[in-house]
Structures are given as structure tokens and as C-alpha cells.
Design an enzyme around this catalytic site. Structure first.
Site, mmCIF file in Angstrom:
data_model
loop_
_atom_site.group_PDB
_atom_site.id
_atom_site.type_symbol
_atom_site.label_atom_id
_atom_site.label_comp_id
_atom_site.label_asym_id
_atom_site.label_seq_id
_atom_site.Cartn_x
_atom_site.Cartn_y
_atom_site.Cartn_z
ATOM 1 N N ASP A 234 0.941 -1.233 0.165
ATOM 2 C CA ASP A 234 -0.115 0.086 -0.102
ATOM 3 C C ASP A 234 0.886 1.136 0.100
ATOM 4 O O ASP A 234 2.084 1.148 0.276
ATOM 5 C CB ASP A 234 -0.628 0.204 1.209
ATOM 6 N N ASP A 236 0.498 3.715 2.174
ATOM 7 C CA ASP A 236 0.530 4.197 3.596
ATOM 8 C C ASP A 236 -0.352 5.318 3.615
ATOM 9 O O ASP A 236 -1.787 5.354 3.213
ATOM 10 C CB ASP A 236 2.047 4.766 4.091
HETATM 11 N N1 LIG Z 1 1.135 1.201 5.667
HETATM 12 C C1 LIG Z 1 1.990 0.236 6.578
HETATM 13 N N2 LIG Z 1 2.342 0.826 7.685
HETATM 14 C C2 LIG Z 1 2.959 -0.104 8.609
HETATM 15 N N3 LIG Z 1 2.926 -1.454 8.401
HETATM 16 C C3 LIG Z 1 2.526 -1.942 7.271
HETATM 17 N N4 LIG Z 1 2.491 -3.007 6.757
HETATM 18 C C4 LIG Z 1 2.015 -3.067 5.723
HETATM 19 N N5 LIG Z 1 1.668 -1.843 5.437
HETATM 20 C C5 LIG Z 1 1.935 -1.097 6.375
#
Ligand SMILES: Nc1ncnc2[nH]cnc12
Ligand SMILES: CSC[C@H]1O[C@H](OP(=O)(O)O)[C@H](O)[C@@H]1O
Length: 317
Positions: A234, A236
Site C-alpha cells: 500500500d 500508507d
Molecule cells: N502502511 C503500513 N504501515 C505499517 N506497516 C505496514 N505493513 C503493511 N503496510 C503497512
């Protein structure tokens, strides 16, 4: 040569599976072991399995087989100590990460070389928390030689995957490999705010997870060569006009990413075992704690020495 002396019998390589990666492919199951360490039991029983050529590897699911352990509660000391007690010298750790950079797309693979610790003070992060003091070097938090060794091999796997995607006519971009990146390890379980995500970018963070620490610190203290193979799930929370990360979004890419991680493991493990057996990859970390442990004093407690014997018998006999 007796069976015990056969290098195939030694478990030199340990794999830690993260979110979505609860087993490896095409391996012959040998047994489950659940060593009790001075720091308790590992996240789940460790699977000892054999590669096609008979080489044994150890697999540990970081959050437990049923993913029942939050990142803050992973018993990282027990995990690392248990792997070391089995003879493991090299750890390949897999992790699902968020991307803090446009060019690192969900599905891409990242081999980080630096880490920023945002978990400090919350998780037990050292084996040396009693009367025996040590200051491990952590300027290069991942095993440089191992990371370099992995780069070419992971690239080959991703080239094969690109070919497969093309041949299958799948309408998606093939995964890319990113190296020399900086991972931020945050305290979960909630994801970051938009402000935090922006801040980590301004600090030079490229990817983010909740699990690489204290695992990597403890591996260093136990003199294990440790590398992280991260797969992005992703973007974030830093993109101004986009929704922020949700667990559902992470789950969408988790299966595809886990398949890539399994493919990487299947491709590298035999050669990795051989390189570890030759000592080729271990020279940086093995022996590194000799000058990190503060000189012996009258005050060293016998109980603490006994605990440390479990991970570093050569210094505490
Ligand atoms: N955006 C994110 N923040 C922290 N850990 C994650 N693991 C997968 N995506 C994450
Ligand atoms: C499932 S989203 C957050 C969770 O995923 C990552 O786990 P892992 O590193 O074990 O793959 C991340 O670090 C968080 O723990």
C-alpha cells in the site's frame, strides 16, 4: 561421514514469515520444534523442512500460524534465540510494508539497507537488559554481504515473474526490485496518520512496517546475518488526495506478495545454505559481539550469564 556431520543436517538458514507468509512451498516437512528459551517460547512452533536436495531450513511464522500475535507482542527475543539454538546463522525475514515513495508500488520488492526506529522503549529490544551490558554496532542494521548476495538472485526471480505475467496476458505491471532503501519501523497496531507518514518521508524513509525491530537488533546481538525482504502492499497515508491505508487494502496484495516471497525463498535457499556453510556470508556478523560486551565485572549476575550462554555460548562459558 556420519549423518550428523553431513552439512545437509545442519539448519544454517532460518526464514521468518510475516503477514501472509505462514508456510513455504515445495519443502518436505521433517518436524516441528518448540524450543524453550530464557525468553520464553517462539511465536509458534518452528517447522524444520528439507529442500529438494535434502538441505534443512527452519521456518517461523512471526505472528504465529493463525496470525494471533500483534507486532508489539511478537516474542522477538525468543524467536531469535530459538533460531540460534537450532544452529541457524543466517535469517531471511519477510515483511509486508507500506510504501512512502511513488516509485515503490504495491507488489514491488524492497531490500532495505537502513532503518529508523519508531518503536523505541516499547518493546524489549536487547538480550542485554540485566547486569551484563553490551552495545552492539548497528550502523549497518542489515547484513550488507547477505543483502548484496540476495540482490542478483531476487532480480532473477522478478525477471521470471515479469515473463510469466506477460505470457499469461495479465494486465498489471510486473514487480520491481528496489535496493538501498530506508525502512521506518513504527509502533502499531494502528497505521500512521497523514502527518506522520509525511514526516517519515521528510526523514528519508522509503517504506514502513511494524515488525523489523527489534528483530534485526536482536539478530545482530545474537551474531546472526539478517536481511529483510519486504513486499509493498500500500501507499500508507502520505498521498494528499488519496485514501489512507486500510487493512483491507493490505490484504488485497498480501496473497500475490506471499507467492513472490515463496518463489524467492524456493530460488535462493539451497545456494544460501551453501554460502553460509562456506562462511562466505557470515564473516561480518560472526564474532561481532566480542568487543561490544562491556568488560567483565564482579557484578555480573550468574543468572544473566546463564541466559546469555543460550545465544552466545562462546562468550559466557
Ligand atoms: N502502511 C503500513 N504501515 C505499517 N506497516 C505496514 N505493513 C503493511 N503496510 C503497512
Ligand atoms: C497486516 S498490516 C500490518 C502488519 O503487516 C506487517 O507485518 P509483517 O512485517 O510481519 O509482514 C507489518 O509489519 C505489520 O505488522
Amino acid at each position: 561421514m556420519s549423518a550428523a556431520e553431513d552439512s545437509n543436517e545442519k539448519v544454517l538458514v532460518g526464514v521468518i514469515g510475516g503477514s501472509g507468509l505462514y508456510h513455504l512451498d515445495n519443502l518436505k516437512f521433517i518436524k516441528h520444534v518448540n524450543p524453550e528459551t530464557p525468553w520464553g517460547h517462539p511465536s509458534s512452533p518452528i517447522t524444520i523442512c528439507a529442500l529438494p536436495n535434502g538441505t534443512r531450513v527452519a521456518f517461523l511464522a512471526r505472528h504465529g500460524i493463525g496470525h494471533s500475535i500483534t507486532p508489539s507482542n511478537v516474542p522477538a527475543r525468543a524467536n531469535i534465540a530459538a533460531l540460534k539454538s537450532l544452529g541457524v546463522r543466517v535469517v531471511l525475514a519477510f515483511s509486508a510494508v507500506g510504501s512512502l515513495r511513488e516509485e515503490i508500488a504495491p507488489g514491488d520488492v524492497v531490500l532495505p539497507s537502513q532503518v529508523i526506529d519508531r518503536t523505541k522503549g516499547v518493546r524489549p529490544a536487547s538480550f542485554f537488559d540485566g547486569s551484563i551490558v553490551a552495545h552492539a554496532s548497528f550502523g549497518d542494521p542489515f547484513a550488507n554481504r547477505l543483502v548484496r548476495w540476495l540482490e542478483d538472485r531476487v532480480r532473477i526471480v522478478l525477471d521470471e515473474e515479469a515473463e510469466r505475467i506477460k505470457t499469461a496476458g495479465e494486465q498489471r505491471a510486473p514487480p520491481k526490485l528496489h535496493t538501498d532503501k530506508c525502512i521506518v519501523c513504527m509502533e502499531g497496531p494502528q497505521f500512521s496518520t497523514r502527518a506522520e507518514s509525511q514526516l517519515y518521508r521528510s526523514w528519508g524513509g522509503d517504506i514502513i512496517n511494524m515488525s523489523v525491530l527489534p528483530e534485526a537488533k536482536l539478530a545482530r546481538e545474537a551474531e546472526l546475518s539478517y536481511a529483510l525482504i519486504a513486499t509493498a502492499t500500500d501507499y500508507d497515508a502520505w498521498r494528499p488526495h488519496e485514501a489512507t491505508v486500510t487493512a483491507a487494502e493490505v490484504f488485497k496484495t498480501l496473497q500475490t506478495n506471499a507467492a513472490i516471497s515463496r518463489h524467492v525463498a524456493a530460488t535462493v535457499l539451497e545456494a544460501l545454505h551453501d554460502a553460509a556453510a562456506d562462511g562466505e556470508l557470515l564473516s561480518e556478523e560472526a564474532g561481532s559481539m566480542r568487543f561490544s560486551i562491556m568488560p567483565r565485572s564482579e557484578k555480573q549476575n550468574e543468572g544473566d550469564k546463564k541466559k546469555l550462554q543460550f545465544i552466545l555460548p562462546e562468550y559466557f562459558n
